[in-house]
Motif scaffolding. Structure first.
Motif, mmCIF file in Angstrom:
data_model
loop_
_atom_site.group_PDB
_atom_site.id
_atom_site.type_symbol
_atom_site.label_atom_id
_atom_site.label_comp_id
_atom_site.label_asym_id
_atom_site.label_seq_id
_atom_site.Cartn_x
_atom_site.Cartn_y
_atom_site.Cartn_z
ATOM 1 N N ASP A 48 0.826 -1.207 0.000
ATOM 2 C CA ASP A 48 0.000 0.000 0.000
ATOM 3 C C ASP A 48 0.859 1.255 0.000
ATOM 4 O OD1 ASP A 48 -2.256 -1.616 0.007
ATOM 5 O OD2 ASP A 48 -2.653 -1.353 2.153
ATOM 6 N N TYR A 49 1.919 1.254 0.788
ATOM 7 C CA TYR A 49 2.852 2.385 0.863
ATOM 8 C C TYR A 49 3.483 2.635 -0.513
ATOM 9 C CZ TYR A 49 6.919 5.067 2.561
ATOM 10 O OH TYR A 49 7.887 6.035 2.779
ATOM 11 N N THR A 50 3.915 1.559 -1.153
ATOM 12 C CA THR A 50 4.543 1.655 -2.475
ATOM 13 C C THR A 50 3.547 2.130 -3.513
ATOM 14 O OG1 THR A 50 6.077 -0.111 -1.859
ATOM 15 C CG2 THR A 50 5.846 0.354 -4.214
ATOM 16 N N GLN A 51 2.337 1.584 -3.490
ATOM 17 C CA GLN A 51 1.308 1.975 -4.453
ATOM 18 C C GLN A 51 0.950 3.452 -4.306
ATOM 19 O OE1 GLN A 51 1.403 -0.623 -6.928
ATOM 20 N NE2 GLN A 51 -0.528 0.435 -7.176
ATOM 21 N N SER A 65 2.897 -5.815 -9.309
ATOM 22 C CA SER A 65 2.002 -6.885 -8.879
ATOM 23 C C SER A 65 2.274 -7.342 -7.448
ATOM 24 C CB SER A 65 2.103 -8.077 -9.827
ATOM 25 O OG SER A 65 3.408 -8.608 -9.792
ATOM 26 N N LYS A 66 3.501 -7.145 -6.985
ATOM 27 C CA LYS A 66 3.846 -7.634 -5.650
ATOM 28 C C LYS A 66 4.920 -6.737 -5.045
ATOM 29 C CE LYS A 66 4.636 -12.207 -4.580
ATOM 30 N NZ LYS A 66 5.406 -13.470 -4.649
ATOM 31 N N VAL A 67 4.740 -6.424 -3.768
ATOM 32 C CA VAL A 67 5.754 -5.708 -2.993
ATOM 33 C C VAL A 67 5.834 -6.418 -1.651
ATOM 34 C CG1 VAL A 67 6.509 -3.512 -2.011
ATOM 35 C CG2 VAL A 67 5.138 -3.510 -4.092
ATOM 36 N N ILE A 68 7.026 -6.924 -1.316
ATOM 37 C CA ILE A 68 7.149 -7.686 -0.067
ATOM 38 C C ILE A 68 8.452 -7.360 0.647
ATOM 39 C CG2 ILE A 68 5.718 -9.610 -0.847
ATOM 40 C CD1 ILE A 68 8.344 -11.196 -1.288
ATOM 41 N N ARG A 101 11.032 -6.131 -3.917
ATOM 42 C CA ARG A 101 11.359 -6.777 -2.645
ATOM 43 C C ARG A 101 12.291 -5.844 -1.877
ATOM 44 N NH1 ARG A 101 10.432 -12.459 -2.948
ATOM 45 N NH2 ARG A 101 9.514 -12.952 -4.973
ATOM 46 N N ILE A 102 11.963 -5.606 -0.615
ATOM 47 C CA ILE A 102 12.746 -4.720 0.237
ATOM 48 C C ILE A 102 13.321 -5.556 1.377
ATOM 49 C CG2 ILE A 102 12.709 -2.646 1.697
ATOM 50 C CD1 ILE A 102 11.964 -2.027 -1.215
ATOM 51 N N ILE A 117 14.286 3.984 -0.521
ATOM 52 C CA ILE A 117 14.464 2.680 -1.153
ATOM 53 C C ILE A 117 13.290 2.367 -2.087
ATOM 54 C CG2 ILE A 117 14.596 0.192 -0.715
ATOM 55 C CD1 ILE A 117 15.974 1.032 1.989
ATOM 56 N N VAL A 118 12.078 2.650 -1.638
ATOM 57 C CA VAL A 118 10.903 2.397 -2.466
ATOM 58 C C VAL A 118 10.944 3.277 -3.717
ATOM 59 C CG1 VAL A 118 8.380 2.601 -2.573
ATOM 60 C CG2 VAL A 118 9.473 1.528 -0.588
ATOM 61 N N VAL A 119 11.310 4.537 -3.573
ATOM 62 C CA VAL A 119 11.451 5.433 -4.723
ATOM 63 C C VAL A 119 12.468 4.868 -5.709
ATOM 64 C CG1 VAL A 119 12.458 7.674 -5.366
ATOM 65 C CG2 VAL A 119 10.638 7.560 -3.659
ATOM 66 N N HIS A 120 13.584 4.382 -5.192
ATOM 67 C CA HIS A 120 14.635 3.793 -6.032
ATOM 68 C C HIS A 120 14.074 2.624 -6.841
ATOM 69 C CE1 HIS A 120 18.931 2.702 -6.823
ATOM 70 N NE2 HIS A 120 18.364 1.520 -7.007
#
Length: 166
Positions: A48-51, A65-68, A101-102, A117-120
């Motif tokens: 949700d944060y990434t979206q 499709s996926k962020v984990i 993936r983080i 990191i998410v921005v990157h």
């Protein structure tokens, strides 16, 4: 301790960092500069944060499709996160899915470092290489991108000195 996360930075910067370390002030410096933590601990919350960031800055980019959180990512070996594109054949069509993936190491990081990191990783949706266009996109989404990247490396150095594996 060697400054492994700061390789490539100018000698005068490394000397300033070493002075903070020698006086045992690096952690205090970072805590004062980044007092805000985050409560993004589940994969759903991270997605949700990434979206939210993607929808704000990159509406026309391919969907994610996926962020984990990934506990297999070791910061020294892989960097801070990974962006992968997975292609699958479905019927006669080729379907591509983007995944981010983080490293779980950043569950304890200040929110600003997680955002960097998410921005990157989001920037890799449009720009595959770490070139000028890539960093311009990062700075569009996060104007303090370069400072945050450096400070995240300081934080990783401090965490390593405290015995927290990165």
């Amino acid at each position: 301790m060697s400054l492994i996360y700061l390789q490539g930075y100018p000698e005068n910067i490394l000397e300033q960092v070493q002075t903070l370390i020698d006086h045992q002030r690096l952690g205090t410096f970072l805590q004062q500069r980044y007092p805000d933590t985050h409560n993004i601990v589940s994969d759903r919350a991270l997605y949700d944060y990434t979206q939210a960031l993607k929808n704000r800055y990159m509406r026309s980019a391919p969907p994610v499709s996926k962020v984990i959180w990934d506990n297999k990512i070791k910061v020294m070996k892989h960097a801070l996160g990974l962006h992968t594109a997975i292609s699958r054949v479905q019927g006669g069509n080729l379907k591509a899915k983007a995944e981010i993936r983080i490293s779980t190491f950043f569950r304890l990081a200040p929110e600003a470092f997680l955002r960097m990191i998410v921005v990157h990783e989001l920037a890799h949706l449009k720009e595959k290489e770490h070139d000028k266009a890539f960093y311009q996109l990062c700075c569009h989404m996060e104007p303090d991108y370069h400072q945050l990247e450096f400070d995240a490396r300081l934080w990783m150095t401090d965490q390593a000195m405290r015995g927290n594996a990165a």
